[in-house]
Design an enzyme around this catalytic site. Structure first.
Site, PDB file in Angstrom:
ATOM      1  N   LYS A  93      49.821  40.221  37.103  1.00 46.69           N
ATOM      2  CA  LYS A  93      48.851  40.222  38.217  1.00 46.69           C
ATOM      3  C   LYS A  93      48.137  38.875  38.359  1.00 46.69           C
ATOM      4  CE  LYS A  93      47.879  45.132  38.818  1.00 46.69           C
ATOM      5  NZ  LYS A  93      46.867  46.183  38.914  1.00 46.69           N
TER       6      LYS A  93
ATOM      7  N   ASP B   9      44.025  46.871  45.148  1.00 45.00           N
ATOM      8  CA  ASP B   9      43.337  47.706  44.146  1.00 45.00           C
ATOM      9  C   ASP B   9      41.862  47.863  44.506  1.00 45.00           C
ATOM     10  OD1 ASP B   9      45.515  48.154  42.468  1.00 45.00           O
ATOM     11  OD2 ASP B   9      45.153  46.326  41.313  1.00 45.00           O
TER      12      ASP B   9
END
Ligand code: ATR
Length: 282
Positions: free
Chosen positions: A68, A104
């Site tokens: 990420k 997210d």
């Protein structure tokens, strides 16, 4: 003409990921000629994976552990809060360019707002205890501050990471406090307590533990756990035993997937289909 092509998830390991089930069910239900694939990628092969993403039939990707953060230098641009959060979970293609985004954060805030509304709270009334200061916490902390939550306390085992996260939130007007487990004086006064650590997760390092003890709290907070496997963690079970309101990790999992899906396909994500796709797993 409708779009066709491939999307997938880049990570290591990825075999356990629920994203292919969620996305393929949604893609099929809308009759889209797009497949969602598992793209297991080792650190040494990350640059080759990026090259693969540049092929015209690739529409985008999800990114998971451990990439990420690491994927950011390989991308052509970042949008939204991906840069400030320092993490990308979604890549889209625009004019052949690879653009990193983070769904997210918004994926967390949408279900949170629904739960707060049920309790007749809006963001401006929320005093949050955010437990954890890792990658997941960073996205959530930015989302909370951006949503206008005025008071956020970050509690983390390693105080230094909590301080770093607080520092990177200084662009917002929220009051940010930091604390460590050993020094926090009371959990009283928070009306929203969020576990953003891996504590309680099946297969994680501490599956049978809880991030904090809820039993001494007199005024019931909304108890949120981002862990989605098991669907009810020990932390959420404690909250249920105390009759506190609760929000588990599955709505966030589904919502971040839905936001990515909409970015790639331009279609509204079928949330119920996505949820049903993993009903037999969590
Ligand atoms: P993720 O990307 O899932 O957030 P991470 O970046 O490794 O994963 O962060 C994990 C978080 O869970 C951190 O806040 C970590 O605390 P430290 O910063 O002190 O490492 C927290 N965490 C994990 N296991 C923990 C435990 N047993 N007790 C307390 N905190 C824990």
């Amino acid at each position: 003409m409708s779009i066709s092509g491939r999307v997938g998830i880049i990570g290591f390991p990825v075999a356990h990921s629920l994203s292919p089930k969620i996305h393929n069910a949604a893609l099929q239900s809308l009759g889209l000629d797009i497949s969602y694939e598992l793209w297991k990628t080792s650190e040494e092969n990350l640059d080759q994976r990026i090259e693969m993403l540049r092929a015209p039939d690739i529409l985008g990707a999800n990114v998971t552990v451990p990439f990420k953060q690491k994927i950011i230098p390989f991308l052509d641009d970042l949008e939204g809060f991906a840069k400030e959060i320092g993490a990308v979970n979604t890549i889209i293609k625009r004019n052949g360019l690879l653009i990193g985004k983070n769904t997210d954060a918004e994926g967390f805030v949408i279900p949170l707002e629904k739960e707060l509304n049920k309790l007749q709270l809006d963001f401006s009334q929320v005093r949050t205890l955010l437990i954890g200061a890792g990658g997941a916490s960073r996205a959530i902390a930015f989302a909370l501050a951006k949503a206008g939550i005025p008071n956020i306390t970050i509690m983390n085992r390693t105080l230094e990471s909590a301080k770093e996260l607080a520092h990177s939130l200084s662009l917002f007007s929220a009051q940010i406090n930091v604390d460590a487990y050993a020094t926090i004086s009371s959990l009283e006064g928070f009306n929203c307590i969020i576990n953003a650590t891996s504590i309680g997760m099946t297969g994680g390092p501490n599956p049978n533990e809880q991030p904090c003890d809820l039993s001494d709290i007199s005024s019931p907070p909304l108890v949120v756990d981002i862990v989605y496997a098991p669907e009810e963690t020990l932390f959420l079970k404690s909250a249920r035993d105390l009759d506190f309101p609760r929000l588990g990790g599955i709505p966030m999992l589904i919502q971040q997937a839905a936001l990515s899906f909409e970015l790639w396909t331009g279609e509204k994500a079928p949330l119920n289909t996505m949820r049903s796709a993993i009903e037999d797993v969590v």
